[in-house]
Design a protein around this motif. Structure first.
Motif, PDB file in Angstrom:
ATOM      1  N   THR A 104       0.488   6.489  16.911  1.00 32.87           N
ATOM      2  CA  THR A 104      -1.300   6.488  18.295  1.00 32.87           C
ATOM      3  C   THR A 104      -2.093   6.382  17.266  1.00 32.87           C
ATOM      4  N   ASP A 105      -2.404   7.663  16.667  1.00 27.00           N
ATOM      5  CA  ASP A 105      -3.614   7.449  15.370  1.00 27.00           C
ATOM      6  C   ASP A 105      -4.073   6.775  15.094  1.00 27.00           C
ATOM      7  N   ARG A 106      -2.866   5.628  13.872  1.00 23.98           N
ATOM      8  CA  ARG A 106      -2.595   5.313  12.852  1.00 23.98           C
ATOM      9  C   ARG A 106      -3.188   3.587  14.246  1.00 23.98           C
ATOM     10  N   LEU A 107      -2.175   3.887  14.884  1.00 24.75           N
ATOM     11  CA  LEU A 107      -3.118   2.508  15.971  1.00 24.75           C
ATOM     12  C   LEU A 107      -4.323   2.360  16.000  1.00 24.75           C
ATOM     13  N   GLU A 108      -4.921   3.700  16.644  1.00 26.47           N
ATOM     14  CA  GLU A 108      -5.946   3.485  17.231  1.00 26.47           C
ATOM     15  C   GLU A 108      -6.691   3.342  15.456  1.00 26.47           C
ATOM     16  N   SER A 109      -6.889   4.010  14.647  1.00 27.87           N
ATOM     17  CA  SER A 109      -7.484   4.270  13.312  1.00 27.87           C
ATOM     18  C   SER A 109      -7.602   3.005  13.130  1.00 27.87           C
ATOM     19  N   SER A 110      -6.015   1.722  13.239  1.00 23.91           N
ATOM     20  CA  SER A 110      -6.424  -0.170  12.556  1.00 23.91           C
ATOM     21  C   SER A 110      -6.771  -1.423  13.486  1.00 23.91           C
ATOM     22  N   LEU A 111      -7.300  -0.351  14.496  1.00 25.02           N
ATOM     23  CA  LEU A 111      -7.646  -1.551  15.354  1.00 25.02           C
ATOM     24  C   LEU A 111      -8.996  -1.597  15.572  1.00 25.02           C
ATOM     25  N   SER A 112      -9.333   0.186  15.320  1.00 28.47           N
ATOM     26  CA  SER A 112     -10.311   0.578  15.025  1.00 28.47           C
ATOM     27  C   SER A 112     -11.568  -0.167  13.478  1.00 28.47           C
ATOM     28  N   GLU A 113     -11.133  -0.361  12.767  1.00 32.57           N
ATOM     29  CA  GLU A 113     -11.046  -1.188  11.467  1.00 32.57           C
ATOM     30  C   GLU A 113     -11.183  -2.433  11.763  1.00 32.57           C
ATOM     31  N   GLY A 114     -10.307  -3.323  12.619  1.00 35.15           N
ATOM     32  CA  GLY A 114     -10.386  -4.315  12.738  1.00 35.15           C
ATOM     33  C   GLY A 114      -8.956  -4.914  12.268  1.00 35.15           C
ATOM     34  N   ALA A 115      -8.299  -4.297  12.946  1.00 36.78           N
ATOM     35  CA  ALA A 115      -6.642  -4.957  11.870  1.00 36.78           C
ATOM     36  C   ALA A 115      -6.483  -5.685  13.817  1.00 36.78           C
ATOM     37  N   SER A 116      -5.421  -6.830  13.162  1.00 33.31           N
ATOM     38  CA  SER A 116      -5.094  -8.094  14.363  1.00 33.31           C
ATOM     39  C   SER A 116      -4.063  -6.554  14.621  1.00 33.31           C
ATOM     40  N   ALA A 117      -3.424  -7.217  16.323  1.00 28.06           N
ATOM     41  CA  ALA A 117      -2.642  -6.446  17.086  1.00 28.06           C
ATOM     42  C   ALA A 117      -1.065  -6.035  15.957  1.00 28.06           C
ATOM     43  N   GLN A 118      -0.247  -7.253  15.569  1.00 31.22           N
ATOM     44  CA  GLN A 118       0.561  -7.504  14.490  1.00 31.22           C
ATOM     45  C   GLN A 118       0.421  -6.405  13.595  1.00 31.22           C
ATOM     46  N   GLU A 119      -0.652  -6.068  13.076  1.00 35.60           N
ATOM     47  CA  GLU A 119      -1.314  -5.167  11.263  1.00 35.60           C
ATOM     48  C   GLU A 119      -1.361  -3.604  11.999  1.00 35.60           C
ATOM     49  N   ALA A 120      -2.109  -4.012  13.387  1.00 35.55           N
ATOM     50  CA  ALA A 120      -2.116  -2.213  13.138  1.00 35.55           C
ATOM     51  C   ALA A 120      -0.677  -2.172  14.226  1.00 35.55           C
ATOM     52  N   VAL A 121       0.128  -2.622  14.980  1.00 34.33           N
ATOM     53  CA  VAL A 121       1.492  -1.741  14.631  1.00 34.33           C
ATOM     54  C   VAL A 121       2.176  -2.199  13.959  1.00 34.33           C
ATOM     55  N   ARG A 122       2.485  -2.668  12.755  1.00 34.63           N
ATOM     56  CA  ARG A 122       3.255  -2.678  11.599  1.00 34.63           C
ATOM     57  C   ARG A 122       3.091  -1.286  10.909  1.00 34.63           C
TER      58      ARG A 122
END
Length: 210
Positions: free
Chosen positions: A133-151
């Protein structure tokens, strides 16, 4: 997360749990009672049996109904924990037609902590779910796409699950073995990693096909 995507994620979780019944059970049998894989698979089979009858009026309602089925159908300690996770996620989603997945995961985490009287470091599924969850949140906040964030979240979950081998179990049947629980991974944490990897794989394939 839309209703269709929520449905897809839940179905992927169910199918992955069923397919990995033996693997999860074998992991659990090292220091636990070995019923984790069996219990999880039977519960999600029941969910799929009644799949078409689940209330789909909103993503939140769908998740709450899913949690109720799981809590009542999965045996042992897994049922209340996994059921609570889905119900808390559904409650956090409310009536929103496209609720925030990070908020839902945070709510699920708090529900598991309260129900299981556990926290990060106790060698449970939380040790993979929280880093995920921490990585998902940080990835999304950095502008990653949903697919990139889930990866990225899947990678974090796998790393965290593997790291549970260095922990001493403080909850569940494995906690009775004390230091002997060190050296083996937690089955629940690995299940979270395997499921997240499958979700990521599914989303990447959807993206490639679109």
């Amino acid at each position: 997360m839309s209703l269709s995507r929520t449905e897809g994620v839940v179905r992927t979780i169910a199918e992955t749990a069923i397919e990995n019944e033996k693997y999860f059970g074998d992991l659990d049998s090292v220091v636990g009672d070995g019923d984790f894989g069996y219990s999880l698979a039977r519960g999600f089979e029941k969910l799929l049996e009644g799949w078409d009858d689940l209330d789909r009026s909103s993503p939140g309602t769908f998740l709450k109904r899913t949690g109720m089925v799981i809590a009542s159908r999965i045996g042992g300690t897994s049922g209340p924990l996994w059921g609570t996770a889905f119900m808390r996620a559904g409650a956090a989603a409310g009536d929103d037609t496209s609720p925030d997945v990070v908020a839902m995961l945070r709510a699920a985490i708090e529900g598991i902590k309260a129900r299981g009287q556990s926290d990060v470091g106790d060698k449970t599924l939380l040790d993979a779910l929280v880093p995920l969850t921490d990585r998902l949140e940080s990835s999304l906040s950095e502008g990653a796409s949903a697919q990139e964030a889930v990866r990225a979240a899947a990678v974090a979950a796998r790393e965290a699950a593997d790291a549970t081998s260095e922990m001493v179990a403080k909850r569940g049947r494995a906690s009775y073995t004390g230091e002997r629980s060190r050296g083996s991974v937690d089955a629940g944490a690995v299940a979270v990693a395997v499921i997240t990897e499958r979700i990521s794989e599914t989303w990447q394939n959807e993206g490639a096909a679109s």
